[in-house]
Design a protein around this motif. Sequence first.
Motif, PDB file in Angstrom:
ATOM      1  N   LEU A  21       3.924   5.862  -3.725  1.00  0.00           N
ATOM      2  CA  LEU A  21       5.502   4.499  -3.742  1.00  0.00           C
ATOM      3  C   LEU A  21       3.879   3.260  -4.073  1.00  0.00           C
ATOM      4  O   LEU A  21       2.995   3.141  -3.706  1.00  0.00           O
ATOM      5  CB  LEU A  21       5.525   4.039  -2.167  1.00  0.00           C
ATOM      6  CG  LEU A  21       6.230   4.764  -1.808  1.00  0.00           C
ATOM      7  CD1 LEU A  21       6.428   4.692  -0.233  1.00  0.00           C
ATOM      8  CD2 LEU A  21       7.481   5.357  -2.176  1.00  0.00           C
ATOM      9  N   VAL A  24       7.755  -1.358  -1.602  1.00  0.00           N
ATOM     10  CA  VAL A  24       8.726  -1.705  -1.374  1.00  0.00           C
ATOM     11  C   VAL A  24       9.710  -2.385  -0.846  1.00  0.00           C
ATOM     12  O   VAL A  24       8.177  -2.983   0.297  1.00  0.00           O
ATOM     13  CB  VAL A  24       8.326   0.019   0.540  1.00  0.00           C
ATOM     14  CG1 VAL A  24       9.576  -0.204   1.292  1.00  0.00           C
ATOM     15  CG2 VAL A  24       8.102   1.485   0.648  1.00  0.00           C
ATOM     16  N   PHE A  74      12.537   0.998  -3.161  1.00  0.00           N
ATOM     17  CA  PHE A  74      11.497   1.772  -2.865  1.00  0.00           C
ATOM     18  C   PHE A  74      11.321   1.971  -4.662  1.00  0.00           C
ATOM     19  O   PHE A  74      11.939   2.058  -5.050  1.00  0.00           O
ATOM     20  CB  PHE A  74      11.599   3.582  -2.712  1.00  0.00           C
ATOM     21  CG  PHE A  74      12.014   3.499  -1.105  1.00  0.00           C
ATOM     22  CD1 PHE A  74      11.098   3.533  -0.111  1.00  0.00           C
ATOM     23  CD2 PHE A  74      12.843   3.914  -0.930  1.00  0.00           C
ATOM     24  CE1 PHE A  74      11.458   3.292   1.353  1.00  0.00           C
ATOM     25  CE2 PHE A  74      13.045   3.993   0.524  1.00  0.00           C
ATOM     26  CZ  PHE A  74      12.655   3.645   1.795  1.00  0.00           C
ATOM     27  N   PHE A  76       8.678   3.904  -7.062  1.00  0.00           N
ATOM     28  CA  PHE A  76       7.777   4.961  -7.135  1.00  0.00           C
ATOM     29  C   PHE A  76       6.246   4.631  -8.314  1.00  0.00           C
ATOM     30  O   PHE A  76       7.054   4.199  -9.477  1.00  0.00           O
ATOM     31  CB  PHE A  76       8.031   6.031  -7.459  1.00  0.00           C
ATOM     32  CG  PHE A  76       8.981   6.709  -6.370  1.00  0.00           C
ATOM     33  CD1 PHE A  76       8.512   7.696  -5.222  1.00  0.00           C
ATOM     34  CD2 PHE A  76      10.185   6.215  -6.474  1.00  0.00           C
ATOM     35  CE1 PHE A  76       8.980   7.526  -3.996  1.00  0.00           C
ATOM     36  CE2 PHE A  76      11.534   6.954  -5.506  1.00  0.00           C
ATOM     37  CZ  PHE A  76      10.291   7.168  -4.197  1.00  0.00           C
TER      38      PHE A  76
END
Length: 76
Positions: A21, A24, A74, A76
């Motif tokens: 990640l 967030v 989220f 990535f």
Amino acid sequence: SLGYTFDRAQLNNLLGGSNVLNRVSFTVTGRNLFTFTDYSGFDPEVGDGDDATLFRVDNFDYPPFRTVTGRLEFQF
């Protein structure tokens, strides 16, 4: 609304060194949470339309709903 974003460095500290990640984010939004009035009727926003004859007349409409919504994102 209240929100916070965890960046990659903060996520590495929370989740350990190897995570996928980048970021967030979370947000909580509340609407019509509190009503501060001494009005004893059903809807304190009476007569708020364009019709001047309805001034201070409670039409028995439902008051605005109390809502709480959230968002989780989220990257990535």
